[in-house]
Design a protein around this motif. Structure first.
Motif, PDB file in Angstrom:
ATOM      1  N   SER A   1       0.820  -1.208   0.000  1.00  0.00           N
ATOM      2  CA  SER A   1       0.000   0.000   0.000  1.00  0.00           C
ATOM      3  C   SER A   1       0.861   1.269   0.000  1.00  0.00           C
ATOM      4  O   SER A   1       0.521   2.260  -0.635  1.00  0.00           O
ATOM      5  CB  SER A   1      -0.927   0.004   1.212  1.00  0.00           C
ATOM      6  N   LEU A   2       1.983   1.212   0.698  1.00  0.00           N
ATOM      7  CA  LEU A   2       2.911   2.350   0.701  1.00  0.00           C
ATOM      8  C   LEU A   2       3.472   2.580  -0.704  1.00  0.00           C
ATOM      9  O   LEU A   2       3.653   3.718  -1.142  1.00  0.00           O
ATOM     10  CB  LEU A   2       4.051   2.089   1.691  1.00  0.00           C
ATOM     11  N   ALA A   3       3.725   1.477  -1.422  1.00  0.00           N
ATOM     12  CA  ALA A   3       4.300   1.576  -2.768  1.00  0.00           C
ATOM     13  C   ALA A   3       3.292   2.082  -3.796  1.00  0.00           C
ATOM     14  O   ALA A   3       3.655   2.830  -4.701  1.00  0.00           O
ATOM     15  CB  ALA A   3       4.845   0.219  -3.198  1.00  0.00           C
TER      16      ALA A   3
ATOM     17  N   GLY B   1       0.047   3.436  -2.934  1.00  0.00           N
ATOM     18  CA  GLY B   1      -0.795   4.522  -2.442  1.00  0.00           C
ATOM     19  C   GLY B   1      -2.272   4.217  -2.422  1.00  0.00           C
ATOM     20  O   GLY B   1      -3.102   5.127  -2.411  1.00  0.00           O
TER      21      GLY B   1
ATOM     22  N   THR C   1      -4.691  -2.714  -2.590  1.00  0.00           N
ATOM     23  CA  THR C   1      -3.952  -3.669  -1.749  1.00  0.00           C
ATOM     24  C   THR C   1      -4.883  -4.744  -1.214  1.00  0.00           C
ATOM     25  O   THR C   1      -4.564  -5.940  -1.251  1.00  0.00           O
ATOM     26  CB  THR C   1      -3.268  -2.928  -0.581  1.00  0.00           C
TER      27      THR C   1
ATOM     28  N   GLY D   1      -0.122   2.032   4.908  1.00  0.00           N
ATOM     29  CA  GLY D   1       0.547   2.409   3.667  1.00  0.00           C
ATOM     30  C   GLY D   1      -0.196   3.498   2.925  1.00  0.00           C
ATOM     31  O   GLY D   1       0.410   4.443   2.401  1.00  0.00           O
ATOM     32  N   ASP D   2      -1.533   3.394   2.887  1.00  0.00           N
ATOM     33  CA  ASP D   2      -2.343   4.392   2.200  1.00  0.00           C
ATOM     34  C   ASP D   2      -2.144   5.766   2.836  1.00  0.00           C
ATOM     35  O   ASP D   2      -1.991   6.778   2.159  1.00  0.00           O
ATOM     36  CB  ASP D   2      -3.823   3.979   2.282  1.00  0.00           C
TER      37      ASP D   2
ATOM     38  N   SER E   1       1.625   7.135   2.181  1.00  0.00           N
ATOM     39  CA  SER E   1       2.176   7.162   0.828  1.00  0.00           C
ATOM     40  C   SER E   1       1.945   8.515   0.154  1.00  0.00           C
ATOM     41  O   SER E   1       0.831   9.041   0.172  1.00  0.00           O
ATOM     42  CB  SER E   1       1.537   6.062  -0.027  1.00  0.00           C
TER      43      SER E   1
ATOM     44  N   LEU F   1       1.669   8.867  -2.843  1.00  0.00           N
ATOM     45  CA  LEU F   1       0.824   8.578  -4.004  1.00  0.00           C
ATOM     46  C   LEU F   1      -0.651   8.480  -3.630  1.00  0.00           C
ATOM     47  O   LEU F   1      -1.512   8.388  -4.506  1.00  0.00           O
ATOM     48  CB  LEU F   1       1.260   7.255  -4.658  1.00  0.00           C
ATOM     49  N   SER F   2      -0.959   8.489  -2.336  1.00  0.00           N
ATOM     50  CA  SER F   2      -2.333   8.298  -1.881  1.00  0.00           C
ATOM     51  C   SER F   2      -3.186   9.533  -2.163  1.00  0.00           C
ATOM     52  O   SER F   2      -2.764  10.669  -1.921  1.00  0.00           O
ATOM     53  CB  SER F   2      -2.346   7.993  -0.383  1.00  0.00           C
TER      54      SER F   2
ATOM     55  N   THR G   1      -4.095  11.337   1.194  1.00  0.00           N
ATOM     56  CA  THR G   1      -2.934  12.047   1.729  1.00  0.00           C
ATOM     57  C   THR G   1      -2.733  13.365   0.995  1.00  0.00           C
ATOM     58  O   THR G   1      -2.512  14.415   1.625  1.00  0.00           O
ATOM     59  CB  THR G   1      -1.666  11.164   1.600  1.00  0.00           C
TER      60      THR G   1
ATOM     61  N   ALA H   1       2.325   1.552  -8.774  1.00  0.00           N
ATOM     62  CA  ALA H   1       3.474   2.225  -8.150  1.00  0.00           C
ATOM     63  C   ALA H   1       4.157   3.180  -9.122  1.00  0.00           C
ATOM     64  O   ALA H   1       4.730   4.193  -8.719  1.00  0.00           O
ATOM     65  CB  ALA H   1       4.471   1.182  -7.646  1.00  0.00           C
TER      66      ALA H   1
END
Length: 478
Positions: free
Chosen positions: A119-121, A123, A128, A161-162, A165, A167-168, A171, A250
């Protein structure tokens, strides 16, 4: 003539909806659809009684639905994805090697970390959960671990991760609406989110010890592995499909085209590698995969997916967003949050009020984005007047809005999780540890003054200058 809708009418509307929800869902075990319709009708009546025309009420509902359209498209695509990946043997491969490689004692911790990394990768908590989460449910259930516990671990990792990130979408939304630098916002969230993850891992580590006795060579697991090999062609090469989707997202490929590519490859695998007919593969996309292996557990794991299986989720999302649209665009929600602001006398109570407003919006407007957008509008001036840096607000919005959306079965996030993982919010809520621990940590910090950043004199002067410019640009009401 239109009149402002006072907070008492908003409270009445919520009271009717909550009562209907309690009777239908809790007392009779029904779905939240009808109570949400009752809430929508009540909100419409209150709005009409305050001078709005029916055409305007309809427009409010349409605006609410429009906000959820991207989510609805993704929900439908996830139905296709699960069906295609089950039929193509992708899910079977993930479960097979998961059972071979992961120890039951460490499974919950492993799935939290894996979901957090993915999820971090990419976003996206939804992507995920629709990929790693679905496989994790299959692996864990095969090991005899309760579904609610597995879902809680998946959600905790995916939302970590969301939230962290760059990319989220949530966020970026929280940072953008408050005028906070994106990476300052992410760094400030580390103070609450990392302790929340550590607590989650500790708890799941303790829970995992209960499953240390599980024998991976037991008859049930051995039988499951044998059925998987007999029913599907299992190969590590099939894992390239989910890995490819994750890599695409990603690399900033939008979620919808990435999922479509994953669906196409899953479909092709079912026809070519798994030897299914074109008709069966098409039926799988529409109605879901059907397996009659004679093994009850395996059949339960694989009889899922398809567009039809997501229609209950789509209908609930549409109804929930009609309710949320009236609350947002009629000013009902604003009137209530303004009342909440009256109790924000200190930094601690201000942050608590922000988080409470986010949770309340998640439960009433049924959409995670609204729980960030509306409170950000309402609270931005209060933080500025108190000399608090905007990243305090952006963090509170995510701690209260992004994370708590999963606790309401009628929120788009709760609906998606139920459709994807097959576990209701009422069941997984005690195990979504990160999601309820982080808001508590955030409130504690606010009251003790830890990780609360004040604006510098230069920042205060700049904020006042912007406020004056905004007031000049506002049109004069005659």
């Amino acid at each position: 003539m239109k009149r402002e809708i006072k907070a008492r009418w908003t409270i009445l509307t919520f009271g009717v909806m909550i009562t209907a929800m309690a009777i239908a869902v809790i007392a009779y075990g029904s779905s939240p659809h009808v109570p949400l319709v009752v809430g929508t009708i009540t909100a419409a009546i209150v709005t009409l009684a305050h001078g709005f025309k029916w055409r305007e009420v309809e427009e409010m509902m349409y605006k609410g639905i429009k906000l959820a359209l991207p989510a609805i498209v993704i929900i439908m695509l996830v139905g296709f994805t699960i069906g295609a990946w089950v039929g193509g043997g992708v899910v079977a491969t993930m479960i097979y090697y998961g059972l071979k490689l992961i120890s039951p004692e460490w499974f919950l911790i492993t799935i939290v970390i894996l979901c957090a990394i993915v999820s971090l990768a990419i976003g996206s908590s939804w992507s995920t959960m629709a990929t790693v989460g679905v496989a994790g449910m299959g692996i864990g259930l095969s090991m005899g671990i309760p579904a609610a516990m597995i879902a809680g671990a998946v959600i905790s990792g995916a939302y970590f991760g969301d939230k962290m990130s760059p990319l989220s979408d949530t966020t970026n939304l929280a940072a953008g609406l408050t005028g906070t630098n994106l990476f300052d916002h992410i760094k400030h969230m580390l103070f609450t989110t990392v302790p929340g993850l550590i607590i989650s891992l500790v708890v799941f580590g303790i829970l995992g010890r209960k499953f240390a006795h599980i024998d991976m060579n037991s008859e049930s697991i051995t039988t499951t592995l044998a059925v998987l090999q007999d029913t599907f062609y299992v190969s590590p090469w099939l894992l390239l499909v989910p890995i490819g989707v994750i890599v695409m997202v990603a690399k900033k490929v939008p979620a919808i085209p990435a999922l479509i590519i994953g669906i196409i490859f899953g479909f092709l695998l079912q026809v070519t590698v798994q030897g299914g007919s074109m008709q069966f593969a098409l039926t799988t996309l529409q109605e879901g995969f059907v397996l009659e292996s004679g093994n009850q557990l395996v059949d339960k794991l694989f009889n899922q997916g398809g567009l039809d299986g997501m229609m209950n989720t789509v209908s609930m999302t549409v109804i929930a967003m009609t309710f949320g649209g009236i609350l947002e665009y009629s000013g009902m929600l604003k009137s209530l949050i303004q009342q909440i602001l009256r109790f924000a006398k200190s930094t601690g109570s201000l942050v608590t009020s922000t988080i409470a407003a986010c949770i309340f919006t998640n439960g009433t407007c049924s959409e995670q984005y609204i729980s960030i957008v509306v409170p950000s509008r309402m609270f931005v001036k209060a933080y500025r007047d108190r000399g608090l840096h905007s990243k305090n607000l952006s963090r509170a919005l995510e701690d209260g809005g992004t994370l708590t959306s999963v606790f309401f079965p009628w929120n788009t996030c709760g609906v998606f999780i139920f459709a994807t993982l097959g576990v209701s919010a009422f069941e997984y809520a005690p195990y979504a540890i990160l999601n309820f621990v982080v808001p508590i940590i955030s409130i504690i910090y606010a009251y003790v003054g830890f990780a609360i950043v004040k604006m510098t004199p230069e920042e205060i002067a700049e904020a006042k200058r912007k406020e004056e410019e905004e007031s000049v640009l506002e049109p004069t009401v005659v």
